[in-house]
Scaffold this motif. Sequence first.
Motif, PDB file in Angstrom:
ATOM      1  N   VAL A 130      23.845 -13.584  40.322  1.00 30.34           N
ATOM      2  CA  VAL A 130      24.952 -14.436  40.790  1.00 30.34           C
ATOM      3  C   VAL A 130      24.560 -15.165  42.082  1.00 30.34           C
ATOM      4  CG1 VAL A 130      27.306 -14.407  41.717  1.00 30.34           C
ATOM      5  CG2 VAL A 130      26.785 -13.133  39.649  1.00 30.34           C
ATOM      6  N   ALA A 134      24.614 -19.097  42.449  1.00 32.23           N
ATOM      7  CA  ALA A 134      25.518 -19.655  43.466  1.00 32.23           C
ATOM      8  C   ALA A 134      24.747 -20.548  44.441  1.00 32.23           C
ATOM      9  CB  ALA A 134      26.223 -18.528  44.211  1.00 32.23           C
ATOM     10  N   GLU A 138      25.447 -24.498  45.433  1.00 29.35           N
ATOM     11  CA  GLU A 138      26.012 -24.596  46.781  1.00 29.35           C
ATOM     12  C   GLU A 138      26.086 -26.041  47.314  1.00 29.35           C
ATOM     13  OE1 GLU A 138      24.410 -21.761  49.485  1.00 29.35           O
ATOM     14  OE2 GLU A 138      26.386 -21.484  50.409  1.00 29.35           O
ATOM     15  N   LEU A 148      32.248 -20.816  49.870  1.00 34.02           N
ATOM     16  CA  LEU A 148      31.857 -20.004  48.703  1.00 34.02           C
ATOM     17  C   LEU A 148      31.701 -18.544  49.119  1.00 34.02           C
ATOM     18  CD1 LEU A 148      30.801 -19.800  45.721  1.00 34.02           C
ATOM     19  CD2 LEU A 148      28.528 -20.177  46.644  1.00 34.02           C
ATOM     20  N   VAL A 150      30.687 -14.646  47.563  1.00 34.42           N
ATOM     21  CA  VAL A 150      30.182 -13.869  46.422  1.00 34.42           C
ATOM     22  C   VAL A 150      30.526 -12.406  46.665  1.00 34.42           C
ATOM     23  CG1 VAL A 150      28.120 -13.140  45.163  1.00 34.42           C
ATOM     24  CG2 VAL A 150      28.325 -15.507  45.918  1.00 34.42           C
ATOM     25  N   LEU A 174      31.539 -22.656  37.557  1.00 35.34           N
ATOM     26  CA  LEU A 174      31.469 -23.064  38.969  1.00 35.34           C
ATOM     27  C   LEU A 174      31.619 -24.579  39.100  1.00 35.34           C
ATOM     28  CD1 LEU A 174      28.675 -20.722  40.351  1.00 35.34           C
ATOM     29  CD2 LEU A 174      30.977 -20.960  41.288  1.00 35.34           C
ATOM     30  N   VAL A 188      33.121 -15.943  43.652  1.00 31.72           N
ATOM     31  CA  VAL A 188      32.556 -15.357  42.425  1.00 31.72           C
ATOM     32  C   VAL A 188      32.559 -13.862  42.651  1.00 31.72           C
ATOM     33  CG1 VAL A 188      30.625 -15.296  40.817  1.00 31.72           C
ATOM     34  CG2 VAL A 188      30.984 -17.321  42.213  1.00 31.72           C
ATOM     35  N   VAL A 222      35.305 -16.340  38.284  1.00 37.16           N
ATOM     36  CA  VAL A 222      35.189 -17.479  39.197  1.00 37.16           C
ATOM     37  C   VAL A 222      36.626 -17.849  39.581  1.00 37.16           C
ATOM     38  CG1 VAL A 222      34.471 -19.887  39.450  1.00 37.16           C
ATOM     39  CG2 VAL A 222      33.043 -18.286  38.153  1.00 37.16           C
TER      40      VAL A 222
END
Length: 300
Positions: A130, A134, A138, A148, A150, A174, A188, A222
């Motif tokens: 992930v 991600a 970004e 963002l 995670v 995403l 996420v 998400v």
Amino acid sequence: MTALLIALGVCVVGGMLLWERAQRRRLRDRSAELEHLSFELARANRAKSEFLANVSHELRTPLAAIVGFVDLLRDGAYGPLDPRMVGPVDRIQASSAHLQTLVDQILDLARLSAGRLDAQAEPISLRAFVIDVASEVEPLLLGKGLALTVQVPATLPRLRTDPTHLRQILVNLLGNAVKFTPAGRITVRASLVADGAVGAMTRTMAQRPLLAAGGDWVALQVVDTGIGIAEKDHERIFGEFEQVEAGSRGDSERRGTGLGLAITRRLARLLGGDITVESALGAGATFTCWLPVEQLSAKN
Ligand code: ADP
């Protein structure tokens, strides 16, 4: 009189037997006809998917050339562009990129429908996976000033799944979250959901026979703080070419095709899972990709 009644009875019974036999024959003919029709339908469907897969495959090469040469033009590889040409060349670039996405997605969908896409399962560490995906998306978030987060615990068991398909699922979800979130945050997160606890996480259980089947799941979610989706559209958005009020929502510069979620759901099902959505208009959206834990290998 009695003889007459007996004869009448025999006639009635005989008539009923004949009628029953005729009914049975009609039923047999009808079910043979239905069987033939469903066979023809499946064959036509396969032919349609094969045709779409071949056409989109053939379209890809010339399209890649258009996109490549337009990029070279914009980069000044053939000398500086006349200022009057910049606008039209930008339009060619945007339209050909959109067409390329559309052709790629039609090809994916056709391959999925024709059963020509396999899942190659391998062990993955979800947290590292992930973080990697991600970081890839970004720049899209930063461009819109979105934050963002995670939240994937390192303690989750290693998954056995197809990383290419899972990456496509996550990138699609995403990408949509960014597109439909004017301001705020995208998260996420992932958690282990034990058998029986799925119902508490999704109200759409009735439509999810796969989830109702039981077993432990990893829920990869998400979550966005965007424009949200009205409940009446929750199932429709997974259909092919379905968009909610197309054109009036999301970033106008990132036109969609209405195929992303249809592909995403099929891919999730190919991995033995599914996709569900929880959302309300104006209240953000949470898309959950359910990944089965029964595929976890004891060795991992
Ligand atoms: P598109 O290419 O239009 O994004 P998708 O199949 O990915 O096609 O999505 C279908 C529709 O679902 C979108 O057009 C949008 O209306 C809605 N949608 C998808 N994701 C979100 C989200 N995170 N927030 C709000 N609406 C969404």
